[in-house]
Write an enzyme that holds these catalytic residues in place. Structure first.
Site, short mmCIF file in Angstrom:
data_model
loop_
_atom_site.label_atom_id
_atom_site.label_comp_id
_atom_site.label_asym_id
_atom_site.label_seq_id
_atom_site.Cartn_x
_atom_site.Cartn_y
_atom_site.Cartn_z
N ASP A 108 -4.48 -32.26 137.62
CA ASP A 108 -3.66 -33.41 138.00
C ASP A 108 -3.15 -34.10 136.73
O ASP A 108 -3.93 -34.65 135.96
CB ASP A 108 -4.49 -34.39 138.83
CG ASP A 108 -3.65 -35.48 139.48
OD1 ASP A 108 -2.43 -35.48 139.27
OD2 ASP A 108 -4.23 -36.32 140.20
N ASP A 199 3.28 -32.38 139.73
CA ASP A 199 2.23 -32.84 138.82
C ASP A 199 0.82 -32.41 139.20
O ASP A 199 -0.14 -32.82 138.56
CB ASP A 199 2.27 -34.36 138.70
CG ASP A 199 2.05 -35.06 140.04
OD1 ASP A 199 2.24 -34.41 141.08
OD2 ASP A 199 1.71 -36.25 140.03
N GLU A 200 0.67 -31.58 140.23
CA GLU A 200 -0.66 -31.13 140.65
C GLU A 200 -0.65 -29.64 140.92
O GLU A 200 0.38 -29.06 141.25
CB GLU A 200 -1.10 -31.83 141.94
CG GLU A 200 -1.37 -33.30 141.85
CD GLU A 200 -1.85 -33.84 143.19
OE1 GLU A 200 -2.90 -33.38 143.68
OE2 GLU A 200 -1.17 -34.71 143.75
#
Length: 646
Positions: A108, A199-200
């Site tokens: 993350d 973003d993950e």
């Protein structure tokens, strides 16, 4: 009466704050003055449409809670004991399926959008900033979080909490490029990793760990980026030891206490770090490489399944990692005092309903398992049971198994139909570009609208032929938008958000099938909606445009189109002769077809059109037709070649 009114107002305020107040379970929100922040939020919103809509939602939740509590009162001791036996039997079965053999990692990126903006604009790095607009924020940096500013908060509320907050507009093109750099690194550890947004991502590094045991030290050695002007002086500390202890970061943008600087160094052994072979070392290596390549930090969680890995990545944010060892007791110990709001999938509504039952932690979720089985749907209470036991999935879908793709925009207010159609087309254009980049086509188009009262509606239609171009998507979306505009006429449709989504993507087999030649497609009895000849255009204009737009047409298709172009200027009897030649060679029964659907390019059947604006609000998600009428199905195979090429 005044006392009752005060109690009612207090209840409304409490409900609103549960929905919009400070959530100190989020990273960077701990230790803040919750009462002060909530008071500012209340003063900034009270009396606004936003406030009224949140109260309306909270009242709906309260009604659900009231019904649940009424049902709870009717449950007898005997029913509870019976439910306990049934649930405990299920627990035994679930324990037998517990899988602790996989090593799942959740990566993350820390305050991703904000971190990218601070990296690219050093003037922002010491300021509280958020990314988004006055209508809604997508994220905030850790400076801003100290004021209570967070993602999914309207910008006007954030400005009240932090008057000197800088709001930077979203730049998805930039974030996408950085995300691609991160994904290139992740793919080296798990080619089938599962990205979740920009973003993950989830990785299964089980196989990598086995291979890594035989790797020499040089293969596990990585050098510090000498072009990166940030970091820690090698004379001040042993870089390898400090990084492996989690004390060293070369990111210049996220954290207040990170003020050290890196001198230019050559690629030597002294300027490198060697990582070990354990899961913890692998994740440190991944985070190190991400930081060296992007100057951004990432947090990570390591666990036996995806649910636990996600919760672990939040434990040591920002720029940290946490691991649950693959042991049953370690899993249960981790969950014991964990607040239910920390669990992925449990939001503010579920939290409030469980809180009404006295359930705040995951261990309490397990203790009340029998009662939950009597009050919630089977899907819900079994999910609660899985959570309380720490059971989750180890299967990661491949990147190509994307279910949908969407784009949306938030603004102050748009109420002119002309502007709304223009925005709709822009969204369809942006979405079409993204779909075509990934080679995706879908059959369901969804329009999302949020009005000025913050009420959200979604309208969806499923077409018979897959869509991917701007024109194809807009043809469906504009009909959905038109229905909504008509539903409020003569008043204007007042909206503050619009989004378009395409889903129902073709499988690989369906893609291969669609690449067959025109004749093979017609022979198979399938309809090709996108080959309709538009009446307002000549055949030449149509085929010129089609040939330019499609790069996957076969050689046979191109030859057929060229011959048809030439036939435009032929005498009628010769043109008919050409058509007969085509049909005779391919055994098409030309006289037995009709053109019942000739004017439809991905057009909708009546069952699929959303004409009632009230439909689709009873449930979230897509509103799609369940079946196609027999008449429509039969008409698919009734194309006449003569009319088709007329």
């Amino acid at each position: 009466m005044d006392d009752k009114k005060k109690v009612a107002n207090s209840s409304c305020d409490d409900g609103f704050l549960l929905r919009m107040g400070l959530n100190d379970n989020k990273a960077g929100m701990q230790g803040l003055d919750k009462e002060k922040i909530n008071k500012i939020i209340m003063e900034a919103t009270k009396g606004s449409r936003f406030y009224e809509n949140e109260l309306k939602k909270d009242q709906q939740v309260n009604q659900r809670i009231e019904k649940m509590m009424q049902l709870k009162e009717k449950i007898t001791t005997q029913q509870l004991l019976k439910a306990q036996l049934q649930v405990d039997k299920l627990v035994v079965e679930l324990e037998q399926t517990r899988n602790l053999s996989s090593t799942i990692v959740h990566i993350d990126m820390d305050a991703f959008y904000a971190a990218v903006e601070m990296r690219d604009n050093p003037e922002l790095k010491e300021k509280p900033i958020a990314v988004g607009s006055m209508s809604m924020l997508s994220t905030s940096n850790y400076h801003a979080r100290r004021f209570g500013v967070r993602a999914a908060m309207p910008g006007f509320i954030a400005k009240k909490l932090c008057p000197h907050l800088t709001i930077v507009p979203l730049n998805f093109e930039k974030y996408g490029k950085v995300s691609k750099e991160v994904r290139e690194i992740l793919a080296e550890y798990d080619p089938n990793f599962m990205p979740m947004g920009l973003d993950e991502a989830y990785l299964n590094i089980t196989e990598h760990l086995e291979e890594r045991l035989n790797w020499p030290e040089d293969r596990r050695r990585f050098f510090f980026n000498t072009e990166n002007p940030t970091g820690v002086d090698k004379d001040d500390m042993n870089m390898s030891d400090k990084f492996n202890e989690g004390e060293c970061s070369s990111s210049p943008v996220l954290f207040e206490d990170n003020t050290s600087h890196l001198k230019q160094r050559s690629q030597s052994v002294e300027n490198s770090v060697v990582f070990g072979t354990s899961a913890e070392e692998v994740v440190k290596e991944i985070r190190f490489r991400i930081e060296q390549k992007t100057q951004l930090t990432a947090s990570a969680g390591i666990a036996p399944n995806t649910m636990l890995a996600k919760m672990c990545s939040d434990r040591n944010k920002p720029n940290g990692q946490y691991r649950i060892t693959p042991e049953r007791q370690a899993v249960l110990d981790f969950l014991k005092d964990l607040p239910i709001r920390k669990v992925p999938g449990i939001g503010k509504v579920t939290e409030k309903m469980l809180k009404a039952l006295g359930i705040v932690t995951c261990s309490e979720l397990y203790q009340q398992r029998a009662l939950l089985s009597l009050l919630f749907s089977e899907i819900s209470w079994r999910n609660f049971l899985d959570i309380s036991l720490g059971l989750g999935s180890t299967h990661l879908e491949k990147d190509g198994e994307r279910k949908s793709m969407s784009t949306e925009r938030t603004f102050s207010e748009i109420n002119r139909a002309e502007d709304q159609y223009s925005l709709c087309r822009e969204l369809c254009r942006d979405l079409a570009q993204e779909l075509q980049k990934e080679g995706l086509k879908g059959k369901t188009v969804t329009l999302k609208l949020k009005n000025v009262n913050f009420e959200v509606k979604t309208r969806a239609s499923t077409v018979l032929s897959s869509v991917s171009t701007e024109e194809e998507i807009f043809a469906v979306a504009k009909d959905l938008l038109g229905t909504e505009i008509d539903s409020v006429a003569p008043h204007p449709l007042r909206i503050r958000l619009m989004g378009v989504r395409v889903s129902g993507f073709l499988s690989e087999e369906e893609k291969k099938y669609q690449q067959k030649s025109i004749t093979s497609f017609l022979k198979s009895g399938k309809e090709i909606g996108f080959l309709r000849l538009q009446p307002e255009k000549s055949n030449q204009e149509y085929f010129t445009k089609s040939s330019e737009a499609s790069h996957r047409g076969s050689f046979f298709d191109q030859k057929r189109a060229a011959r048809l172009l030439n036939s435009e200027n032929l005498p009628p009897n010769e043109a008919v002769g050409l058509i007969q030649e085509l049909t005779e060679k391919k055994d098409f029964p030309a006289e037995n077809y009709s053109m019942e659907n000739q004017n439809r390019v991905g057009a909708l059947s009546k069952e699929q059109q959303c004409t009632n604006p009230s439909q689709g609000t009873k449930r979230s998600g897509l509103t799609t037709s369940q079946s196609v009428s027999k008449k429509t199905k039969l008409s698919n195979s009734k194309h006449t070649i003569k009319t088709f090429f007329k």
